[in-house]
Design a protein around this motif. Structure first.
Motif, PDB file in Angstrom:
ATOM      1  N   UNK A 157       7.737  54.208 -13.604  1.00 45.12           N
ATOM      2  CA  UNK A 157       7.054  53.410 -14.623  1.00 45.12           C
ATOM      3  C   UNK A 157       5.770  52.838 -14.037  1.00 45.12           C
ATOM      4  N   UNK A 158       4.671  53.011 -14.746  1.00 47.10           N
ATOM      5  CA  UNK A 158       3.382  52.455 -14.324  1.00 47.10           C
ATOM      6  C   UNK A 158       3.338  50.975 -14.686  1.00 47.10           C
ATOM      7  N   UNK A 159       3.527  50.124 -13.689  1.00 44.81           N
ATOM      8  CA  UNK A 159       3.595  48.698 -13.952  1.00 44.81           C
ATOM      9  C   UNK A 159       2.229  48.088 -14.238  1.00 44.81           C
ATOM     10  N   UNK A 160       1.166  48.857 -14.048  1.00 45.31           N
ATOM     11  CA  UNK A 160      -0.170  48.370 -14.380  1.00 45.31           C
ATOM     12  C   UNK A 160      -0.586  48.733 -15.807  1.00 45.31           C
ATOM     13  N   UNK A 161       0.266  49.487 -16.509  1.00 40.75           N
ATOM     14  CA  UNK A 161      -0.070  49.851 -17.887  1.00 40.75           C
ATOM     15  C   UNK A 161      -0.118  48.579 -18.730  1.00 40.75           C
TER      16      UNK A 161
END
Length: 223
Positions: free
Chosen positions: A77-81
């Protein structure tokens, strides 16, 4: 629900195990166990239709689109999205045909069920590992999928989170859904009534979870 016929999988054209023949009925509960790198996560991706098998075939008794819900490991999961927690969870309703007011009710209920109401406006980057894992599980709980594939769902969860997870697993099973999940927590499975698929280089073994726990010497390090 799931039938594997001489199934083989792996990266780079190299099969991780001998051919697997397996049949899991609808409503079954199966833990996927084995050592690191044995192919547990890869098997779930093949069943979910995300990867192609190297050989053999697999039959899933529901449509892959909408009938199957897959929980990835959270490092994917891209936590910066730039979305909020509530938006991540609401993605579980993207195929739903219910009205907007009902969707809002279901979303709020899912957030409450997983102890996330106070975090719904937080960005993903601000969440702890356990909070993000509960958000991913809440998203999955909003789907109507009959086949749930969970890759290490206990990861980063504290004691409360694990208890919530098992409450939901038992609820999903009562609904007749089929579950497969990758686990490294063999001790935590010891009190559960489920089957287990042990994956190893020498072959796969399917048996009640208690058999693996009581006969560790025979099966070796399985989780």
């Amino acid at each position: 629900m799931i039938e594997c016929h001489a199934l083989q999988w792996g990266a780079g054209g190299t099969a991780l195990t001998p051919p697997l023949d397996l049949k899991l009925p609808a409503g079954s509960l199966t833990a996927v166990i084995g050592g690191n790198g044995s192919g547990k996560s890869s098997l779930l991706k093949v069943i979910a239709g995300l990867d192609r098998p190297l050989a053999g075939r697999i039959e899933v008794g529901v449509p892959l689109l909408g009938g199957v819900s897959y929980l990835p490991q959270q490092q994917q999961v891209d936590r910066q999205f730039p979305i909020r927690l509530a938006e991540l969870v609401s993605a579980g309703l993207w195929r739903s045909r219910i009205g907007r007011s009902e969707q809002r009710m279901r979303l709020r209920q899912a957030l409450a069920d997983w102890g996330l109401l106070d975090l719904q406006t937080q960005g993903l980057h601000a969440l702890s590992g356990g909070e993000l894992q509960r958000a991913l599980l809440a998203r999955l709980s909003l789907t109507d999928a009959q086949l749930l594939l969970l890759d290490e769902p206990e990861a980063a969860l504290d004691e409360v989170g694990v208890r919530l997870l098992w409450q939901h697993i038992e609820h999903w099973q009562r609904q007749g859904r089929t579950l497969m999940w990758v686990s490294h927590n063999l001790a935590g499975l010891s009190q559960k009534h489920c089957e287990a698929l042990m994956i190893a280089r020498g072959g796969c073994i399917f048996a009640p979870i208690g058999q693996f726990i009581t006969d560790r010497q025979r099966f070796g390090q399985v989780a």
